[in-house]
Design a protein around this motif. Structure first.
Motif, PDB file in Angstrom:
ATOM      1  N   ALA A 128      -0.415  -0.457  35.619  1.00  0.00           N
ATOM      2  CA  ALA A 128      -0.471  -2.068  35.621  1.00  0.00           C
ATOM      3  C   ALA A 128      -1.655  -2.327  34.801  1.00  0.00           C
ATOM      4  O   ALA A 128      -2.301  -1.487  34.274  1.00  0.00           O
ATOM      5  N   THR A 129      -1.631  -3.631  34.415  1.00  0.00           N
ATOM      6  CA  THR A 129      -2.780  -4.333  33.629  1.00  0.00           C
ATOM      7  C   THR A 129      -3.606  -5.154  34.398  1.00  0.00           C
ATOM      8  O   THR A 129      -2.981  -5.964  35.432  1.00  0.00           O
ATOM      9  N   VAL A 130      -4.842  -5.143  34.316  1.00  0.00           N
ATOM     10  CA  VAL A 130      -5.655  -6.053  35.194  1.00  0.00           C
ATOM     11  C   VAL A 130      -6.721  -6.687  34.341  1.00  0.00           C
ATOM     12  O   VAL A 130      -7.302  -6.112  33.284  1.00  0.00           O
ATOM     13  N   TYR A 131      -6.907  -7.852  34.690  1.00  0.00           N
ATOM     14  CA  TYR A 131      -7.784  -8.928  33.865  1.00  0.00           C
ATOM     15  C   TYR A 131      -8.758  -9.645  35.045  1.00  0.00           C
ATOM     16  O   TYR A 131      -8.288 -10.097  36.027  1.00  0.00           O
ATOM     17  N   SER A 132     -10.023  -9.772  34.532  1.00  0.00           N
ATOM     18  CA  SER A 132     -10.849 -10.636  35.198  1.00  0.00           C
ATOM     19  C   SER A 132     -10.957 -12.107  34.651  1.00  0.00           C
ATOM     20  O   SER A 132     -11.270 -12.301  33.348  1.00  0.00           O
ATOM     21  N   CYS A 133     -10.606 -12.974  35.242  1.00  0.00           N
ATOM     22  CA  CYS A 133     -10.747 -14.572  34.837  1.00  0.00           C
ATOM     23  C   CYS A 133     -12.410 -15.014  34.791  1.00  0.00           C
ATOM     24  O   CYS A 133     -12.668 -16.029  34.314  1.00  0.00           O
ATOM     25  N   ARG A 134     -13.131 -14.086  35.287  1.00  0.00           N
ATOM     26  CA  ARG A 134     -14.641 -14.403  35.206  1.00  0.00           C
ATOM     27  C   ARG A 134     -15.317 -13.633  34.061  1.00  0.00           C
ATOM     28  O   ARG A 134     -15.815 -14.279  33.164  1.00  0.00           O
ATOM     29  N   THR A 135     -14.912 -12.458  33.648  1.00  0.00           N
ATOM     30  CA  THR A 135     -15.662 -11.709  32.630  1.00  0.00           C
ATOM     31  C   THR A 135     -14.719 -11.863  31.393  1.00  0.00           C
ATOM     32  O   THR A 135     -15.199 -11.501  30.340  1.00  0.00           O
ATOM     33  N   GLY A 136     -13.613 -12.448  31.584  1.00  0.00           N
ATOM     34  CA  GLY A 136     -12.798 -12.176  30.326  1.00  0.00           C
ATOM     35  C   GLY A 136     -12.340 -10.734  29.969  1.00  0.00           C
ATOM     36  O   GLY A 136     -11.562 -10.366  28.874  1.00  0.00           O
ATOM     37  N   LYS A 137     -12.710  -9.707  30.648  1.00  0.00           N
ATOM     38  CA  LYS A 137     -12.334  -8.323  30.312  1.00  0.00           C
ATOM     39  C   LYS A 137     -11.060  -7.840  30.941  1.00  0.00           C
ATOM     40  O   LYS A 137     -10.544  -8.368  32.210  1.00  0.00           O
ATOM     41  N   SER A 138     -10.172  -6.912  30.394  1.00  0.00           N
ATOM     42  CA  SER A 138      -9.273  -6.398  30.994  1.00  0.00           C
ATOM     43  C   SER A 138      -9.017  -4.982  30.869  1.00  0.00           C
ATOM     44  O   SER A 138      -9.624  -4.192  29.929  1.00  0.00           O
ATOM     45  N   ALA A 139      -8.347  -4.253  31.423  1.00  0.00           N
ATOM     46  CA  ALA A 139      -8.096  -2.808  31.473  1.00  0.00           C
ATOM     47  C   ALA A 139      -6.506  -2.263  31.901  1.00  0.00           C
ATOM     48  O   ALA A 139      -5.763  -2.885  32.543  1.00  0.00           O
ATOM     49  N   PHE A 140      -6.154  -1.267  31.426  1.00  0.00           N
ATOM     50  CA  PHE A 140      -5.229  -0.475  32.076  1.00  0.00           C
ATOM     51  C   PHE A 140      -5.289   0.414  33.454  1.00  0.00           C
ATOM     52  O   PHE A 140      -6.570   0.670  33.328  1.00  0.00           O
ATOM     53  N   ALA A 141      -4.718   0.330  34.053  1.00  0.00           N
ATOM     54  CA  ALA A 141      -4.789   1.227  35.429  1.00  0.00           C
ATOM     55  C   ALA A 141      -3.507   1.622  35.862  1.00  0.00           C
ATOM     56  O   ALA A 141      -2.427   1.429  35.390  1.00  0.00           O
ATOM     57  N   ILE A 142      -3.666   2.555  37.070  1.00  0.00           N
ATOM     58  CA  ILE A 142      -2.399   2.984  37.876  1.00  0.00           C
ATOM     59  C   ILE A 142      -2.840   2.801  39.152  1.00  0.00           C
ATOM     60  O   ILE A 142      -3.709   2.457  39.563  1.00  0.00           O
ATOM     61  N   VAL A 143      -1.662   2.868  39.796  1.00  0.00           N
ATOM     62  CA  VAL A 143      -1.583   2.860  41.329  1.00  0.00           C
ATOM     63  C   VAL A 143      -1.711   4.149  41.783  1.00  0.00           C
ATOM     64  O   VAL A 143      -0.936   4.997  41.813  1.00  0.00           O
ATOM     65  N   ALA A 144      -2.884   4.294  42.809  1.00  0.00           N
ATOM     66  CA  ALA A 144      -3.140   5.765  43.049  1.00  0.00           C
ATOM     67  C   ALA A 144      -3.642   6.216  44.638  1.00  0.00           C
ATOM     68  O   ALA A 144      -3.958   7.191  44.733  1.00  0.00           O
ATOM     69  N   ASP A 145      -3.733   4.942  44.996  1.00  0.00           N
ATOM     70  CA  ASP A 145      -4.116   5.161  46.587  1.00  0.00           C
ATOM     71  C   ASP A 145      -3.453   4.067  47.491  1.00  0.00           C
ATOM     72  O   ASP A 145      -2.793   3.211  47.041  1.00  0.00           O
ATOM     73  N   SER A 146      -3.522   4.318  48.660  1.00  0.00           N
ATOM     74  CA  SER A 146      -2.781   3.397  49.875  1.00  0.00           C
ATOM     75  C   SER A 146      -3.667   3.062  50.918  1.00  0.00           C
ATOM     76  O   SER A 146      -4.775   3.372  50.967  1.00  0.00           O
TER      77      SER A 146
END
Length: 257
Positions: free
Chosen positions: A174-192
């Protein structure tokens, strides 16, 4: 881990949010709304999610708040007297889960039994062995804390109903982005365990620029986190021991933050 953390209230400042276009179909190229300098505003659309094309790859887009998950960290939970990243109450499944009140944040010796405790040679002897659903398939030792995704080192998301119904499985990118900080990151799905899907690892929220230290009483309270899930993007179930390795693999796949 599924639980509603006490909320860490962020300053209620709108960062140029504008309405996006609702879309249920695949094929619409993802185009963020008009930019504010340094910040991509959060898209708005009907429904909990939409399908978009992100740099030529189909993705499931979701905008959400984010509670903090520390599961998988070797110092996530421990007995009284040990300074841990979270409290024991947060290791229990929520009221809307299939088995409400069951321990899900750490391993137990048997169902309803005492916690499995780390031994000498483990990262945090005396602390509980905290698990994630996604695990290192090459490590057969179930009680080894290193078998699980460390929430302090790896950016991960908790699979919710939206992601699951869209075909997103454990290990997917997944890619994840914060509209507040302007920072983004790569991630994986790892829990439920959190059907809302509004939960990410401590490493992830820190990578997005939030000054959060643990999972006890802090969270991103506003719906300002944009997630792009990529279904079936990690068929080999590659397990990452470092964020650098995850970032490299995501970039090789053609994903962009």
């Amino acid at each position: 881990m599924a639980r509603e953390a006490k909320r860490w209230l962020l300053t209620a400042v709108a960062l140029g949010m504008v309405l996006g276009t609702a879309s249920d179909g695949v094929g619409e190229e993802y185009k963020p709304p008009r930019k504010v300098p340094g910040i991509r505003p959060c898209p708005r659309f009907a429904g909990p999610s939409r399908r978009v094309m992100d740099h030529g790859r189909e993705a499931i887009e979701m905008v959400t708040k984010m509670n903090v998950d520390v599961d998988g960290a070797p110092n996530a939970y421990g007995p009284p007297g040990k300074k841990a990243l979270d409290i024991a109450e947060h290791s229990l499944s929520p009221a809307d889960a299939e088995h409400p009140g069951a321990v899900v944040g750490y391993m137990t010796e048997y169902e309803g039994g005492p916690p499995t405790v780390q031994k000498p040679g483990d990262p945090y002897p005396g602390y509980y062995v905290s698990q994630t659903d996604f695990a290192d398939k090459d490590n057969p030792r179930m009680e080894d804390p290193r078998r699980y995704v460390d929430a302090t080192k790896i950016n991960y998301l908790v699979q919710g109903r939206v992601a699951r119904k869209a075909g997103v499985v454990m290990g997917d990118y997944a890619t994840v982005y914060s509209c507040r900080t302007g920072k983004s990151a790569f991630a994986i799905v790892a829990d439920s365990g959190n059907e809302r899907g509004d939960e990410g690892s401590l490493a992830l929220v820190q990578a997005l620029g939030y000054p959060i230290k643990d999972g006890i009483d802090q969270s991103v309270d506003d719906p300002e986190i944009v997630i792009h899930y990529f279904p079936k993007s990690n068929p080999g179930k590659t397990f990452f021991k470092t964020q650098a390795a995850l970032d490299e693999a995501a970039a090789k796949l053609g994903l962009r933050k």
